[in-house]
Design an enzyme around this catalytic site. Structure first.
Site, PDB file in Angstrom:
ATOM      1  CG  ASP A 180      -1.865   1.129   1.318  1.00  0.00           C
ATOM      2  OD1 ASP A 180      -2.350   1.570   0.273  1.00  0.00           O
ATOM      3  OD2 ASP A 180      -2.104   1.617   2.453  1.00  0.00           O
ATOM      4  CD  GLU A 403      -0.067  -5.717   7.428  1.00  0.00           C
ATOM      5  OE1 GLU A 403      -0.644  -5.892   6.346  1.00  0.00           O
ATOM      6  OE2 GLU A 403      -0.431  -4.894   8.267  1.00  0.00           O
ATOM      7  CG  ASN A 456       1.145  -3.933  11.252  1.00  0.00           C
ATOM      8  OD1 ASN A 456       1.868  -3.523  12.158  1.00  0.00           O
ATOM      9  ND2 ASN A 456       1.570  -4.102  10.004  1.00  0.00           N
ATOM     10  CE1 TYR A 458      -4.317   0.682  10.141  1.00  0.00           C
ATOM     11  CE2 TYR A 458      -3.459  -1.534   9.821  1.00  0.00           C
ATOM     12  CZ  TYR A 458      -3.278  -0.159   9.797  1.00  0.00           C
ATOM     13  OH  TYR A 458      -2.052   0.365   9.454  1.00  0.00           O
ATOM     14  CD  GLU A 493       1.230  -0.992   9.414  1.00  0.00           C
ATOM     15  OE1 GLU A 493       0.079  -1.132   8.954  1.00  0.00           O
ATOM     16  OE2 GLU A 493       2.257  -1.271   8.773  1.00  0.00           O
ATOM     17  CD1 TRP A 538      -1.065   3.102   8.184  1.00  0.00           C
ATOM     18  CD2 TRP A 538       1.071   2.607   8.670  1.00  0.00           C
ATOM     19  NE1 TRP A 538      -0.396   2.940   6.996  1.00  0.00           N
ATOM     20  CE2 TRP A 538       0.916   2.638   7.260  1.00  0.00           C
ATOM     21  CE3 TRP A 538       2.340   2.334   9.193  1.00  0.00           C
ATOM     22  CZ2 TRP A 538       1.983   2.388   6.382  1.00  0.00           C
ATOM     23  CZ3 TRP A 538       3.381   2.091   8.317  1.00  0.00           C
ATOM     24  CH2 TRP A 538       3.181   2.118   6.926  1.00  0.00           C
ATOM     25  CE  LYS A 557      -5.880   3.129   7.472  1.00  0.00           C
ATOM     26  NZ  LYS A 557      -5.673   2.929   6.011  1.00  0.00           N
TER      27      LYS A 557
HETATM   28  C1  GCB Z   1      -1.290  -2.236   6.682  1.00  0.00           C
HETATM   29  C2  GCB Z   1       0.004  -2.127   5.961  1.00  0.00           C
HETATM   30  C3  GCB Z   1       0.326  -0.715   5.520  1.00  0.00           C
HETATM   31  C4  GCB Z   1      -0.932  -0.049   4.991  1.00  0.00           C
HETATM   32  C5  GCB Z   1      -1.949  -0.005   6.103  1.00  0.00           C
HETATM   33  C6  GCB Z   1      -3.269   0.649   5.659  1.00  0.00           C
HETATM   34  O1  GCB Z   1      -1.566  -3.154   7.394  1.00  0.00           O
HETATM   35  O2  GCB Z   1       1.097  -2.663   6.674  1.00  0.00           O
HETATM   36  O3  GCB Z   1       1.326  -0.760   4.541  1.00  0.00           O
HETATM   37  O4  GCB Z   1      -0.689   1.222   4.481  1.00  0.00           O
HETATM   38  O5  GCB Z   1      -2.235  -1.289   6.529  1.00  0.00           O
HETATM   39  O6  GCB Z   1      -3.415   1.839   5.843  1.00  0.00           O
HETATM   40  O7  GCB Z   1      -4.103  -0.052   5.114  1.00  0.00           O
END
Ligand code: GCB
Length: 581
Positions: A180, A403, A456, A458, A493, A538, A557
């Site tokens: 990404d 990842e 990481n 989210y 992250e 992140w 982000k």
């Molecule tokens: C992740 C990745 C990172 C992405 C991020 C995202 O898990 O490691 O490279 O930019 O998520 O913002 O989706």
């Protein structure tokens, strides 16, 4: 000849000349196939391009931004008469693969876009003008690091019958990163020519051991019997002896996070000399704590990118200064070089500024199939990164990958040899990790086998987006699960896309208020687990990515915008971090 094992940063001193080839070069876009003729003659109808920088955003032209395949760079130079010296041509980083030609002859080839390489040109130079051509390829696929998808054409519509006629016509090939961040390409770091005497120092390794108020310092070189003098930060001589001997510094000043202190070793061998800065500090994982100089360290900071307007991924030293200054402003103490080795210049700056670094390889986007396809590339990049960066006191841990797929045993079998290799290659044997983000974390045997578990996650964004209550429960469950390993854990992250300037009284996704509420929510979970030894938001700043429906002019982000303006969350973290531990 290409030298990759020893990577001393070039320097101008009493025994070495250093000439920069940075500046405006001639440039032309090529195609998917390498053009044998391009390097042989001066590029006709060339464009002007700046080196070092990505070429993608230097022109108002989508052909540059979206280029796929080879490009050709050319410059001419003449050197003053230099006798009795070895003359080297060095590239800080060329992304991703390249062939180098001097006066029409191929002299070097290199793969891997984030580490330096060099070639001896002593006997290849013309007396007058020399023509240097660099052919650079940006194709990424399942055999490269970082990993690209094995498709070359626009994905949208593929497989649908009414798009067959479009597919039959020529759709331009493109890169499809399995990561990404924008696939910025070109000569990304400085190009220089430097000299050494014929008999010279090629490698320096500094190790230190703290004994009470003093430290034993050993400076090893690849040559026998070099002499070593150590100076403190005020340039007073504090120890001297031979390479390989343990030298004692009394009343030693430690290199501390936020309070850097650097010594300089001056190494002399015959007519050559080299100065190497170093810090005295220890790093150790003990139980579920990460100790720097024996004291528990809590990582406060970010995952970052080398990314800026116009320069793309090209080195931007002004921005490096600004970024470290913003880190101090916000109360951060560390960052990860997500997702590739950063410039040597940035790491040296972190040494000077006392910023702690987790250094990562470019192994990002590894699916299950990658394990059979990468060959020696991953092993080589671990070795080369550590050889280049071993002397930086700012680096406290190596990250083998970001990842990768690690839900099966094949991942464990793949990563354990790399883990052992990293420990063996590093003269300081720093902790080693792999950063993971698995759907089913209970299946992962790899991340938990590392010295520090790095996750990481989210929740509240990709999973349970907009539902922070659910996010909190999921995060708590995951931390409960990992607490049983008795190892330290860093959230490497976590974050939420946030459009700068978008506000809502009732926090909703993409608003600045939601980003603050998101972090408050997840941080409240992190604060309740003692084995959590760090939080890296992140991302430090918004950054460019491939175009797509998930990204509005890149990944948003950032805690700062791409031009380094603080979002609301920056003020939140500033008050949190200035008061935390
Ligand atoms: C992740 C990745 C990172 C992405 C991020 C995202 O898990 O490691 O490279 O930019 O998520 O913002 O989706």
């Amino acid at each position: 000849m290409i030298s990759g094992d020893f990577m001393l940063f070039p320097q101008l001193n009493e025994s070495r000349w250093l000439f920069s080839l940075d500046g405006i070069w001639n440039f032309t876009l090529g195609g998917e196939a390498f053009d044998e003729n391009a390097p042989k003659s001066i590029i006709k109808k060339s464009e002007k391009i700046y080196v070092p920088a990505s070429y993608n955003d230097q022109k108002a032209d989508a052909r540059f931004r979206d280029h796929y395949g080879w490009v050709y760079y050319q410059t001419a130079f003449a050197l003053p008469a230099i006798s009795n010296a070895r003359i080297m041509l060095r590239f800080g980083a060329v992304t991703h693969a390249c062939r180098v030609y001097l006066n029409g002859e191929e002299i070097a080839e290199h793969t891997g876009g984030f580490l330096p390489f060099e070639v001896e040109i002593t006997d290849l130079l013309n007396a007058g003008e020399n023509l240097l051509t660099v052919a650079v390829c940006n194709i990424i696929d399942s055999t490269t690091l970082p990993v690209g998808n094995e498709i070359k054409q626009s994905m949208f519509g593929s497989g649908l019958p009414h798009f067959e006629s479009v597919k039959a016509t020529k759709i331009k090939p493109r890169n499809y990163p399995n990561f990404d961040f924008f696939n910025y390409s070109g000569i990304h770091r400085s190009v220089c020519i430097y000299t050494t005497p014929k008999e010279h120092i090629d490698d320096v390794t500094v190790t230190t051991e703290i004994n009470g108020d003093s430290a034993a310092v050993t400076v090893k070189t690849d040559v026998e019997n070099a002499s070593v003098v150590i100076f403190d930060a005020e340039k007073n001589e504090v120890a001297c002896g031979k390479s390989g001997e343990a030298l004692t510094i009394t009343n030693v000043h430690l290199w501390q996070p936020g309070k850097a202190y650097l010594y300089t070793a001056k190494i002399t061998y015959k007519n050559d000399c080299y100065t190497q800065k170093f810090g005295v500090r220890s790093v150790e994982v003990k139980g579920d704590k990460f100790l720097i100089n024996g004291a528990p360290f809590y990582f406060k900071g970010f995952g970052k990118h080398e990314d800026s307007e116009t320069n793309g991924r090209g080195i931007n030293e002004v921005l490096n200064i600004k970024d470290l200054s913003l880190m101090k402003w916000i109360g951060a103490n560390s960052f990860r070089t997500s997702h590739y080795p950063y410039s040597e210049e940035m790491l040296s700056l972190c040494d000077e500024e006392g910023i702690v670094v987790i250094a990562e390889t470019p192994a990002v986007g590894l699916g299950k199939e990658s394990y059979g396809k990468l060959g020696n590339a991953h092993k080589k990049v671990v070795e080369d990164m550590i050889s280049r960066d071993k002397n930086h006191p700012s680096i406290v841990m190596w990250s083998l990958a970001n990842e990768p797929y690690t839900e099966e045993d094949c991942a464990y079998d793949y990563f354990m040899p790399l883990y052992n290799l990293a420990h063996k290659t590093d003269p300081q044997s720093r902790p080693v990790t792999v950063v993971v983000c698995n759907n089913d974390y209970t299946k992962d045997k790899t991340a938990v086998a590392m010295d520090v578990i790095c996750i990481n996650r989210y929740y509240g964004w990709y999973i349970f987006g907009g539902d922070l209550d659910a996010a909190k429960q999921a995060m708590t469950a995951e931390m409960n699960y990992f607490s049983k390993y008795g190892k330290p854990l860093i959230i490497t992250e976590y974050g939420a896309d946030t459009i700068s300037g978008m506000h809502s009284a009732v926090p909703g996704m993409f608003s600045e208020e939601y980003q603050v509420e998101y972090y408050k929510c997840i941080n409240s979970v992190l604060d309740s687990f003692e084995f959590v030894i760090g939080e890296h938001a992140w991302n430090f700043a918004d950054f460019q990515t491939v175009q797509g429906t998930m990204r509005a002019d890149g990944n948003k982000k950032g805690i700062f915008t791409r031009d380094r303006k603080p979002k609301l969350a920056a003020h939140y973290f500033r008050s949190r971090w200035q008061n935390k531990k």
